[in-house]
Design a protein around this motif. Structure first.
Motif, short mmCIF file in Angstrom:
data_model
loop_
_atom_site.label_atom_id
_atom_site.label_comp_id
_atom_site.label_asym_id
_atom_site.label_seq_id
_atom_site.Cartn_x
_atom_site.Cartn_y
_atom_site.Cartn_z
N ARG A 23 -25.52 8.59 37.09
CA ARG A 23 -25.21 8.17 38.47
C ARG A 23 -26.44 8.16 39.38
N PHE A 24 -27.49 8.85 38.98
CA PHE A 24 -28.73 8.82 39.75
C PHE A 24 -29.18 7.38 40.00
N ILE A 25 -29.18 6.59 38.92
CA ILE A 25 -29.64 5.21 38.99
C ILE A 25 -28.75 4.40 39.93
N TYR A 26 -27.45 4.64 39.84
CA TYR A 26 -26.51 3.91 40.70
C TYR A 26 -26.80 4.20 42.17
N TYR A 27 -26.95 5.47 42.49
CA TYR A 27 -27.20 5.83 43.89
C TYR A 27 -28.56 5.33 44.39
N MET A 28 -29.56 5.40 43.50
CA MET A 28 -30.91 5.02 43.91
C MET A 28 -31.09 3.51 43.97
N ARG A 29 -30.68 2.84 42.89
CA ARG A 29 -30.98 1.41 42.75
C ARG A 29 -29.91 0.50 43.35
N CYS A 30 -28.64 0.88 43.24
CA CYS A 30 -27.57 0.01 43.74
C CYS A 30 -27.26 0.32 45.20
N LEU A 31 -27.09 1.59 45.53
CA LEU A 31 -26.75 1.96 46.90
C LEU A 31 -27.98 2.22 47.77
N THR A 155 -40.04 10.49 17.11
CA THR A 155 -39.18 10.16 15.97
C THR A 155 -38.39 8.88 16.26
N GLN A 156 -37.76 8.36 15.22
CA GLN A 156 -36.92 7.16 15.36
C GLN A 156 -35.76 7.43 16.31
N ARG A 157 -35.26 8.67 16.28
CA ARG A 157 -34.14 9.05 17.14
C ARG A 157 -34.52 8.92 18.62
N ASP A 158 -35.75 9.30 18.95
CA ASP A 158 -36.22 9.18 20.33
C ASP A 158 -36.21 7.73 20.79
N TRP A 159 -36.65 6.85 19.89
CA TRP A 159 -36.66 5.42 20.21
C TRP A 159 -35.25 4.90 20.45
N LEU A 160 -34.31 5.36 19.64
CA LEU A 160 -32.91 4.93 19.79
C LEU A 160 -32.35 5.38 21.13
N ILE A 161 -32.67 6.64 21.50
CA ILE A 161 -32.19 7.18 22.80
C ILE A 161 -32.77 6.35 23.94
N LEU A 162 -34.06 6.06 23.85
CA LEU A 162 -34.73 5.29 24.92
C LEU A 162 -34.14 3.89 25.01
N ASP A 163 -33.95 3.26 23.88
CA ASP A 163 -33.41 1.90 23.84
C ASP A 163 -32.01 1.85 24.47
N ALA A 164 -31.18 2.80 24.08
CA ALA A 164 -29.80 2.86 24.62
C ALA A 164 -29.84 3.13 26.12
N ALA A 165 -30.72 4.04 26.54
CA ALA A 165 -30.83 4.38 27.97
C ALA A 165 -31.26 3.17 28.78
N LEU A 166 -32.24 2.42 28.29
CA LEU A 166 -32.73 1.25 29.03
C LEU A 166 -31.64 0.18 29.14
N LYS A 167 -30.89 -0.01 28.07
CA LYS A 167 -29.79 -1.00 28.10
C LYS A 167 -28.75 -0.60 29.14
N MET A 169 -29.16 1.37 31.70
CA MET A 169 -29.74 1.30 33.05
C MET A 169 -29.72 -0.13 33.57
N ARG A 170 -30.04 -1.07 32.71
CA ARG A 170 -30.01 -2.49 33.10
C ARG A 170 -28.60 -2.89 33.52
N LYS A 171 -27.61 -2.38 32.76
CA LYS A 171 -26.22 -2.72 33.06
C LYS A 171 -25.84 -2.21 34.46
N ILE A 172 -26.23 -0.97 34.75
CA ILE A 172 -25.92 -0.37 36.06
C ILE A 172 -26.58 -1.17 37.18
N ILE A 173 -27.85 -1.50 36.99
CA ILE A 173 -28.61 -2.18 38.06
C ILE A 173 -28.14 -3.63 38.25
N GLU A 174 -27.99 -4.34 37.14
CA GLU A 174 -27.68 -5.77 37.25
C GLU A 174 -26.21 -6.04 37.58
#
Lengths: 212, 96
Positions: A23-31, A155-167, A169-174
């Protein structure tokens, strides 16, 4: 691939905050509600120390981690990932690889939190893309634990977490999507949005000590 | 959690600053240089950092003692003591 223009680039702090609570992103970027970090003593003290650290020992390179050269306070961005960020130190290592070093105004408690791991990974990705050199490790310097240096192997797991987080975040913002809050209610207690967030208000009530 | 803050500071100006900081965190003054109240862990950490910034390390001392519920229940109060329920946030409203 994230098609974003320069104004929409995300920074590592926002990714960390998203991982802490979406919700941080929602409050910061959307509101567009600011966090008012300047009211937080620890944040301001951390910034002062960052400033001080970037001005001293400019020529000092860490022999322990086979560092051959370092650059301080480097601003990097990646259109591919849609990220931008300022790396405290970009290290060139003896084996031809590079690594980010990030100063943390925190104590090392025997564990590296996933938020820090992901932040280091973002810096690593930015370095890798901009310098065109491999990045396998990241370093954290814990200022409040006598500058303890912690190494992170990505590790590969870190990349997966980052990838999912970015996707997400884009959904929340856009789409102005209002996400679910974090499942860890203890995080709401120290949240700057707790007074306007329903979850935060409920968490504050549930964690309230109702007399002894 | 419940926290006791006890300090011994030589300079009047510094002592009043520490007093105001404690008040600012919602702690109750139960004796001269002794405060008690409820605080979150991150607030305790911040409080300690603030003290660390202003006190003279070669002259002054500050003790911050966290205390659990059961220990607080076992506290014995004699004479002109503070209200246990008030300092532990047991009383939510005061009508004077």
């Amino acid at each position: 691939m994230y098609k974003v223009n320069d104004r929409e680039l995300l920074n590592p702090s926002e990714v960390i905050e998203f991982l802490y609570c979406p919700r941080f992103i929602y409050y910061m970027r959307c509101l567009k509600i600011p966090q008012n970090e300047h009211n937080r003593f620890k944040v301001m003290k951390g910034r002062d120390i960052h400033q001080y650290k970037s001005q001293i020992n400019k020529e000092y390179v860490r022999k322990k981690i086979a560092c051959t050269k370092k650059e301080i306070d480097i601003f990097l961005h990646s259109k591919k990932l849609g990220l931008k960020g300022k790396v405290d130190e970009v290290l060139q290592l003896a084996d031809g690889t590079m690594a980010p070093l990030d100063y943390k105004f925190a104590e090392y408690k025997g564990v590296i939190y996933s938020t820090y791991r992901i932040q280091a990974l973002i810096y690593g990705a930015l370095i890798s893309e901009n310098y065109e050199k491999p990045v396998y490790t990241g370093y954290l310097c814990y200022i409040r634990s006598k500058n303890y240096l912690a190494e992170i192997k990505f590790t590969q797991r870190d990349w997966l977490i980052l990838d999912a987080a970015l996707k997400d975040m884009r959904k929340i913002i856009e789409e102005n999507y209002y996400p679910k809050a974090t499942k860890y209610k203890a995080r709401c207690v120290d949240c700057c949005y707790k007074n306007i967030c329903v979850e935060g208000l409920e968490a504050s009530k549930s964690l309230e000590i109702s007399g002894f | 959690m419940l926290v006791w803050v006890i300090y011994d500071i030589s300079q009047d100006k510094l002592r009043s600053r520490v007093f105001k900081i404690c008040k600012g965190y919602g702690l109750y003054s139960v004796q001269k240089s002794v405060f008690v109240g409820n605080m979150e862990p991150h607030e305790i950490d911040e409080l300690c950092l603030r003290f660390d910034d202003i006190i003279k390390h070669d002259e002054d001392s500050v003790y911050v003692f966290p205390m659990c519920k059961s220990d607080f229940k076992a506290v014995k109060l004699l004479g002109q003591a503070f209200d246990k329920r008030l300092v532990s946030d047991g009383i939510k409203r005061l009508f004077l």
